[in-house]
Structure formats: structure tokens, C-alpha cells
Design an enzyme around this catalytic site. Structure first.
Site, mmCIF file in Angstrom:
data_model
loop_
_atom_site.group_PDB
_atom_site.id
_atom_site.type_symbol
_atom_site.label_atom_id
_atom_site.label_comp_id
_atom_site.label_asym_id
_atom_site.label_seq_id
_atom_site.Cartn_x
_atom_site.Cartn_y
_atom_site.Cartn_z
ATOM 1 N N ASP A 57 -65.018 43.916 13.059
ATOM 2 C CA ASP A 57 -64.258 43.288 14.134
ATOM 3 C C ASP A 57 -65.113 43.281 15.396
ATOM 4 O O ASP A 57 -65.790 44.261 15.720
ATOM 5 C CB ASP A 57 -62.946 44.042 14.390
ATOM 6 C CG ASP A 57 -61.970 43.205 15.198
ATOM 7 O OD1 ASP A 57 -60.945 42.785 14.616
ATOM 8 O OD2 ASP A 57 -62.232 42.956 16.385
ATOM 9 N N ILE A 58 -65.086 42.166 16.123
ATOM 10 C CA ILE A 58 -65.907 42.017 17.318
ATOM 11 C C ILE A 58 -65.421 42.923 18.457
ATOM 12 O O ILE A 58 -66.181 43.269 19.360
ATOM 13 C CB ILE A 58 -65.903 40.522 17.758
ATOM 14 C CG1 ILE A 58 -67.141 40.190 18.571
ATOM 15 C CG2 ILE A 58 -64.634 40.148 18.491
ATOM 16 C CD1 ILE A 58 -67.300 38.703 18.833
ATOM 17 N N ASN A 108 -51.387 41.827 10.843
ATOM 18 C CA ASN A 108 -50.551 41.278 11.913
ATOM 19 C C ASN A 108 -50.101 39.880 11.509
ATOM 20 O O ASN A 108 -50.914 39.067 11.045
ATOM 21 C CB ASN A 108 -51.351 41.213 13.218
ATOM 22 C CG ASN A 108 -51.743 42.591 13.720
ATOM 23 O OD1 ASN A 108 -51.003 43.557 13.519
ATOM 24 N ND2 ASN A 108 -52.892 42.697 14.354
ATOM 25 N N GLY A 137 -48.132 40.018 16.763
ATOM 26 C CA GLY A 137 -49.339 40.072 17.589
ATOM 27 C C GLY A 137 -50.548 39.405 16.951
ATOM 28 O O GLY A 137 -51.688 39.705 17.297
ATOM 29 N N GLN A 138 -50.304 38.481 16.009
ATOM 30 C CA GLN A 138 -51.426 37.797 15.364
ATOM 31 C C GLN A 138 -52.073 36.816 16.341
ATOM 32 O O GLN A 138 -51.378 35.993 16.949
ATOM 33 C CB GLN A 138 -50.932 37.048 14.114
ATOM 34 C CG GLN A 138 -52.062 36.401 13.324
ATOM 35 C CD GLN A 138 -51.561 35.693 12.061
ATOM 36 O OE1 GLN A 138 -50.352 35.625 11.802
ATOM 37 N NE2 GLN A 138 -52.499 35.171 11.293
ATOM 38 N N HIS A 195 -55.852 37.732 7.571
ATOM 39 C CA HIS A 195 -56.894 38.759 7.546
ATOM 40 C C HIS A 195 -56.235 40.135 7.525
ATOM 41 O O HIS A 195 -55.135 40.312 8.040
ATOM 42 C CB HIS A 195 -57.833 38.641 8.758
ATOM 43 C CG HIS A 195 -57.126 38.595 10.069
ATOM 44 N ND1 HIS A 195 -56.524 37.445 10.546
ATOM 45 C CD2 HIS A 195 -56.901 39.546 11.001
ATOM 46 C CE1 HIS A 195 -55.974 37.699 11.714
ATOM 47 N NE2 HIS A 195 -56.181 38.980 12.023
ATOM 48 N N HIS A 239 -56.840 44.048 8.673
ATOM 49 C CA HIS A 239 -57.634 45.000 9.454
ATOM 50 C C HIS A 239 -57.756 46.289 8.659
ATOM 51 O O HIS A 239 -56.755 46.800 8.150
ATOM 52 C CB HIS A 239 -56.937 45.352 10.776
ATOM 53 C CG HIS A 239 -56.773 44.208 11.723
ATOM 54 N ND1 HIS A 239 -57.601 44.000 12.802
ATOM 55 C CD2 HIS A 239 -55.867 43.199 11.756
ATOM 56 C CE1 HIS A 239 -57.203 42.928 13.471
ATOM 57 N NE2 HIS A 239 -56.149 42.418 12.857
HETATM 58 P P1 5GP Z 1 -55.197 39.552 14.973
HETATM 59 O O1 5GP Z 1 -54.856 39.864 16.389
HETATM 60 O O2 5GP Z 1 -55.037 38.080 14.680
HETATM 61 O O3 5GP Z 1 -54.524 40.410 13.967
HETATM 62 O O4 5GP Z 1 -56.723 39.917 14.810
HETATM 63 C C1 5GP Z 1 -57.776 39.054 15.090
HETATM 64 C C2 5GP Z 1 -59.001 39.917 15.195
HETATM 65 O O5 5GP Z 1 -60.147 39.093 15.110
HETATM 66 C C3 5GP Z 1 -59.097 40.683 16.516
HETATM 67 O O6 5GP Z 1 -59.144 42.078 16.237
HETATM 68 C C4 5GP Z 1 -60.388 40.177 17.133
HETATM 69 O O7 5GP Z 1 -61.118 41.185 17.777
HETATM 70 C C5 5GP Z 1 -61.129 39.603 15.930
HETATM 71 N N1 5GP Z 1 -62.017 38.503 16.246
HETATM 72 C C6 5GP Z 1 -61.713 37.403 16.978
HETATM 73 N N2 5GP Z 1 -62.769 36.592 17.051
HETATM 74 C C7 5GP Z 1 -63.774 37.184 16.342
HETATM 75 C C8 5GP Z 1 -65.123 36.806 16.041
HETATM 76 O O8 5GP Z 1 -65.622 35.774 16.454
HETATM 77 N N3 5GP Z 1 -65.843 37.667 15.281
HETATM 78 C C9 5GP Z 1 -65.316 38.838 14.812
HETATM 79 N N4 5GP Z 1 -66.113 39.609 14.079
HETATM 80 N N5 5GP Z 1 -64.032 39.215 15.056
HETATM 81 C C10 5GP Z 1 -63.285 38.394 15.821
#
Ligand code: 5GP
Ligand code: ZN
Length: 112
Positions: free
Chosen positions: A31-32, A85, A91-92, A98, A100
Site C-alpha cells: 500500500d502506498i 472496505n 470507507g472504500q 481489494h 488489505h
Molecule cells: P480503500 O480505502 O479503497 O479500502 O483502499 C485503497 C487503498 O489503496 C488505500 O489504502 C491507498 O493507500 C491505496 N492506494 C491508492 N492509490 C494507490 C497507488 O497508486 N499505489 C498503491 N500501492 N496503493 C494505492
């Protein structure tokens, strides 16, 4: 594939991100913006918005093989959290399914 989807861009190679593991169903990346010392994302190669839409489109068993690979390789046998999520209330922020995988916080997790 969805041209506007950041994870589709990772999967097609249009966005260069180190792939930690890969099989025919998905990829695992860091995760970034990590929320734990170890924070991976397990992402299916096929674009579906979320777990409700995955149906038979995604082989979840095969996707979760990537979790097992990470656990073995990253030595996470002491434990970890898997989070999916889903939707606004979940909170998606990226509308491509995906999982986590969060680890390395020992017992300092919030409840739930
Ligand atoms: P969500 O909030 O949808 O469950 O999680 C999305 C996740 O994707 C977040 O934790 C965010 O940090 C990660 N993310 C968003 N853009 C990028 C990216 O360009 N590269 C990587 N490696 N992770 C990303
Ligand atoms: Zn996508």
C-alpha cells in the site's frame, strides 16, 4: 478493465508498482500509504467494484492464495488483519475490489 481505475493501471503496467506476488487471479503490492508496519493490497486482475459484485467473476480461493504466500514469505504467522472496505459506509476509496493485509502492530490494534 476500467481506463480510469488506478488498480487496473497497475495491473496493465501503465502505472509502475513493484509486484510482490502474482498468480493468474491477482497481484499483491505494498500500500502506498501504509496503516501498519506491513500493509499489502491483494488485488484481482479482473475489474469488479467490490466484494458484492465479485460473484463468480473472481476466484476468491485463488486470490487468497496470495495471502498465504505473503504470510509465508513475510513471516506473518503471529497474526495479521484482512480488511475489505466496501462502499461509502465502508470507507472504500478505490472502486476495484481489494483486500488489505495489515500486520506488524502486535496487539496494538483498535477493536473491531
Ligand atoms: P480503500 O480505502 O479503497 O479500502 O483502499 C485503497 C487503498 O489503496 C488505500 O489504502 C491507498 O493507500 C491505496 N492506494 C491508492 N492509490 C494507490 C497507488 O497508486 N499505489 C498503491 N500501492 N496503493 C494505492
Ligand atoms: Zn480496476
Amino acid at each position: 478493465m476500467d481506463d480510469n481505475c488506478i488498480f487496473c493501471k497497475v495491473i496493465t503496467g501503465n502505472l509502475k508498482v513493484p509486484i510482490i506476488h502474482e498468480n493468474e487471479t491477482g497481484i499483491a503490492i505494498n500500500d502506498i500509504n501504509p496503516m501498519a508496519p506491513q500493509h499489502f493490497l491483494i488485488i484481482p486482475k479482473f475489474h469488479v467494484a467490490n466484494i458484492l459484485e465479485s460473484g463468480s467473476l473472481i476466484n476468491l480461493n485463488k486470490l487468497f492464495e496470495l495471502v498465504n504466500l505473503l504470510v509465508t514469505e513475510q513471516e506473518l504467522h503471529n497474526g495479521f488483519r484482512l480488511v475489505v472496505n466496501t462502499g461509502d459506509d465502508g470507507g472504500q476509496t478505490v472502486q476495484h475490489l481489494h483486500v488489505h493485509l495489515l500486520a506488524g502492530r502486535n496487539l496494538k490494534w483498535p477493536p473491531g
